[in-house]
Motif scaffolding. Structure first.
Motif, short mmCIF file in Angstrom:
data_model
loop_
_atom_site.label_atom_id
_atom_site.label_comp_id
_atom_site.label_asym_id
_atom_site.label_seq_id
_atom_site.Cartn_x
_atom_site.Cartn_y
_atom_site.Cartn_z
N SER A 60 0.85 -1.52 -0.09
CA SER A 60 0.12 0.63 -0.07
C SER A 60 0.91 1.07 -0.05
O SER A 60 0.39 2.02 -1.06
CB SER A 60 -0.80 -0.03 1.35
OG SER A 60 -0.19 -0.34 2.29
N ASN A 61 2.37 1.48 0.43
CA ASN A 61 2.95 2.43 1.01
C ASN A 61 3.69 2.29 -0.48
O ASN A 61 4.66 3.05 -0.57
CB ASN A 61 3.50 2.56 1.79
CG ASN A 61 4.83 1.57 2.32
OD1 ASN A 61 4.79 0.29 1.17
ND2 ASN A 61 5.69 1.39 2.49
N GLY A 62 3.65 1.71 -1.74
CA GLY A 62 4.50 1.83 -2.85
C GLY A 62 4.27 2.12 -4.33
O GLY A 62 2.48 1.88 -3.72
N GLU A 63 5.09 3.41 -4.78
CA GLU A 63 3.86 3.96 -5.79
C GLU A 63 5.10 3.83 -7.00
O GLU A 63 6.13 3.32 -6.59
CB GLU A 63 3.29 5.51 -5.63
CG GLU A 63 4.95 5.82 -4.96
CD GLU A 63 4.88 7.50 -4.50
OE1 GLU A 63 3.93 7.93 -5.03
OE2 GLU A 63 5.86 8.29 -4.47
N ILE A 64 4.41 3.43 -8.22
CA ILE A 64 5.43 3.25 -9.21
C ILE A 64 6.03 4.87 -9.97
O ILE A 64 4.08 5.47 -9.48
CB ILE A 64 4.85 2.62 -10.31
CG1 ILE A 64 4.86 1.16 -10.27
CG2 ILE A 64 5.78 3.21 -11.53
CD1 ILE A 64 4.56 0.76 -11.11
N ALA A 65 6.36 5.51 -9.18
CA ALA A 65 6.62 6.54 -9.66
C ALA A 65 7.00 7.41 -11.05
O ALA A 65 6.17 8.36 -11.21
CB ALA A 65 8.34 7.84 -8.66
N GLU A 66 7.77 6.13 -12.17
CA GLU A 66 8.28 6.79 -13.69
C GLU A 66 8.33 5.88 -14.46
O GLU A 66 8.23 4.31 -13.90
CB GLU A 66 9.41 7.84 -13.13
CG GLU A 66 9.30 8.34 -15.09
CD GLU A 66 11.31 9.53 -14.56
OE1 GLU A 66 11.62 9.55 -15.87
OE2 GLU A 66 10.91 9.87 -13.70
N GLY A 67 8.02 5.52 -15.17
CA GLY A 67 8.46 4.38 -16.02
C GLY A 67 7.36 4.05 -16.92
O GLY A 67 5.64 4.11 -17.16
N SER A 68 6.75 2.97 -17.43
CA SER A 68 6.74 2.34 -18.36
C SER A 68 6.90 0.18 -18.40
O SER A 68 7.65 -0.02 -18.41
CB SER A 68 6.81 2.63 -20.41
OG SER A 68 5.60 1.38 -21.02
N ILE A 69 5.21 -0.22 -18.51
CA ILE A 69 5.48 -1.20 -18.34
C ILE A 69 4.21 -1.95 -19.50
O ILE A 69 3.05 -1.53 -18.99
CB ILE A 69 5.43 -1.84 -16.83
CG1 ILE A 69 5.88 -1.51 -15.82
CG2 ILE A 69 4.50 -3.82 -17.36
CD1 ILE A 69 5.81 -2.23 -14.36
N LYS A 70 4.78 -3.07 -20.30
CA LYS A 70 4.05 -2.56 -21.30
C LYS A 70 3.64 -4.27 -21.73
O LYS A 70 5.24 -5.12 -21.97
CB LYS A 70 4.27 -2.22 -23.15
CG LYS A 70 4.18 -0.89 -23.46
CD LYS A 70 4.83 -0.27 -24.33
CE LYS A 70 4.46 1.59 -24.27
NZ LYS A 70 4.34 1.80 -25.43
N LEU A 71 2.84 -4.60 -21.46
CA LEU A 71 2.60 -5.99 -22.31
C LEU A 71 1.88 -6.61 -23.15
O LEU A 71 0.98 -5.81 -23.59
CB LEU A 71 1.42 -7.09 -21.05
CG LEU A 71 1.49 -8.85 -21.70
CD1 LEU A 71 2.70 -9.42 -20.85
CD2 LEU A 71 0.76 -9.29 -19.91
N LEU A 76 0.54 -0.92 -19.23
CA LEU A 76 -0.43 -1.59 -17.53
C LEU A 76 -0.43 0.00 -16.67
O LEU A 76 -1.04 -0.29 -16.26
CB LEU A 76 0.48 -2.63 -17.56
CG LEU A 76 0.97 -3.94 -18.26
CD1 LEU A 76 1.36 -4.99 -17.11
CD2 LEU A 76 -0.46 -4.32 -18.59
N LEU A 77 0.01 0.36 -16.47
CA LEU A 77 0.67 0.77 -16.11
C LEU A 77 -0.59 2.32 -16.10
O LEU A 77 -0.97 2.90 -17.66
CB LEU A 77 1.92 2.45 -16.07
CG LEU A 77 3.47 1.37 -15.32
CD1 LEU A 77 3.67 2.71 -15.46
CD2 LEU A 77 2.74 0.76 -14.06
#
Length: 331
Positions: A60-71, A76-77
């Motif tokens: 819950s305290n984790g966050e994706i600050a930047e980037g791209s994830i493609k499937l 996906l982001l």
């Protein structure tokens, strides 16, 4: 061949009351269909956080600050939780490290196997039960009908891990994430699980991201290897290149720490120190306090990623020195 998975400049933070801690620091990699990429490194280097980011299961305290994830070209982001729930188990599956905590102790094996089939594949209970029996047979579990009626605590560790694999493969996902799935198993069961996963991967044509700290496992199953240290990718390449021509001092240290029972004079390598904490501010290369080859530039400036070959990269200033020496030698 088109990439199945593309991760670009992924940065993951953890929020605390005082600050944001940087757990993954801008990593990039790709995976092709039918390929196994092993992510290796010591505990705390960011391996598991990377795989949890892909499937959207950060704490819950984790966050994706930047980037791209493609499937398969699909970003996906930014997807909603409902959209991700549809994809989990269906297009992306994950095998967790400890099946006793990943399986629900209050439900039978049959209930937990049928659930994804009935949700994602819209099967009836009868159809899902038949498919569940087939899945248990596929992963080598004897008396599958009986096992469907049992609870997780009634199975051995190896059997529970096979159930986890069956659940992960139930809907035939295109991408399988495996987070140290054999760590708690004895070597005999571990070998059986690895052989099973490799066989099923070939049959189903999945892409596999396999998180481990065991270089012996890497040698057995990997097509490519990504070495992580303190939230960064320090080396990535084909498994033969990584094992026979490692470039980064950290990779060499990991390989040197693997016992060689065939060599009586082999001495285990020790990497001095330990992995830095997330809040440790280290100037330059984050590995330099532990590196036997550290130079002045290593202490001042974080290295860029150098292209060793077309399929091999290393993030180390020594590579620049090596490249310069090679140019002088050949000129």
């Amino acid at each position: 061949m088109k990439n199945l998975l593309e991760v670009e400049n992924l940065k993951v933070n953890f929020r605390t009351k005082k600050e944001r801690l940087r757990a993954v620091r801008g990593i990039s990699f790709s995976l092709k269909k039918g390929e196994t990429l092993c992510i290796v490194g010591e505990s705390g280097c960011g391996k598991s956080i990377t795989s949890l980011s892909i499937i959207g299961l950060l704490p819950s305290n984790g966050e994706i600050a930047e980037g791209s994830i493609k499937l398969d070209g699909n970003e996906l982001l930014g997807k909603t939780e409902n959209e991700l729930e549809i994809m989990r188990g269906n297009e992306i599956s994950m095998i967790f490290q400890e099946p006793m905590t990943a399986l629900n102790p209050t439900f039978t094996i049959g209930f937990q196997l049928r659930e994804p089939l009935m949700i994602h594949k819209k099967m009836s209970k009868k159809e899902a039960t038949k498919k569940s029996i087939e899945l248990l047979e596929k992963v080598g579990i004897p008396n599958p009908v009986e096992k469907l009626r049992q609870f997780p605590h009634e199975l051995s560790g190896g059997m529970r891990q096979r159930v986890m694999i069956a659940m992960a493969l139930a809907c035939e996902p295109s991408l399988l994430l495996a987070d140290e799935p054999t760590t708690a198993l004895d070597v005999t069961i571990q070998a059986q699980i690895l052989e099973l996963m490799d066989e099923l991967k070939r049959q189903m044509g999945m892409g596999v991201v396999f998180v481990t700290h065991d270089m012996g496992v890497v040698a057995e199953i990997a097509d490519r290897v990504m070495v992580m240290y303190a939230g960064e990718v320090v080396e990535i390449g084909d498994v033969d290149r990584i094992f026979n021509h490692p470039q980064h001092p950290y990779t060499k240290g990991l390989l040197g720490a693997v016992p060689n029972v065939d060599d009586e004079e082999h001495h285990l390598n020790i990497i001095p120190g330990s992995m830095p904490n997330l809040d440790d501010e280290i100037s330059g290369c984050r590995f330099h306090p532990r590196c036997p080859y550290a130079m002045d530039i290593c202490r001042k400036k974080n290295p860029t990623t150098f292209q060793v070959t077309s399929s091999h990269q290393s993030k180390c200033w020594l590579q620049e020195v090596t490249d310069v020496d090679r140019l002088h030698t050949t000129s």
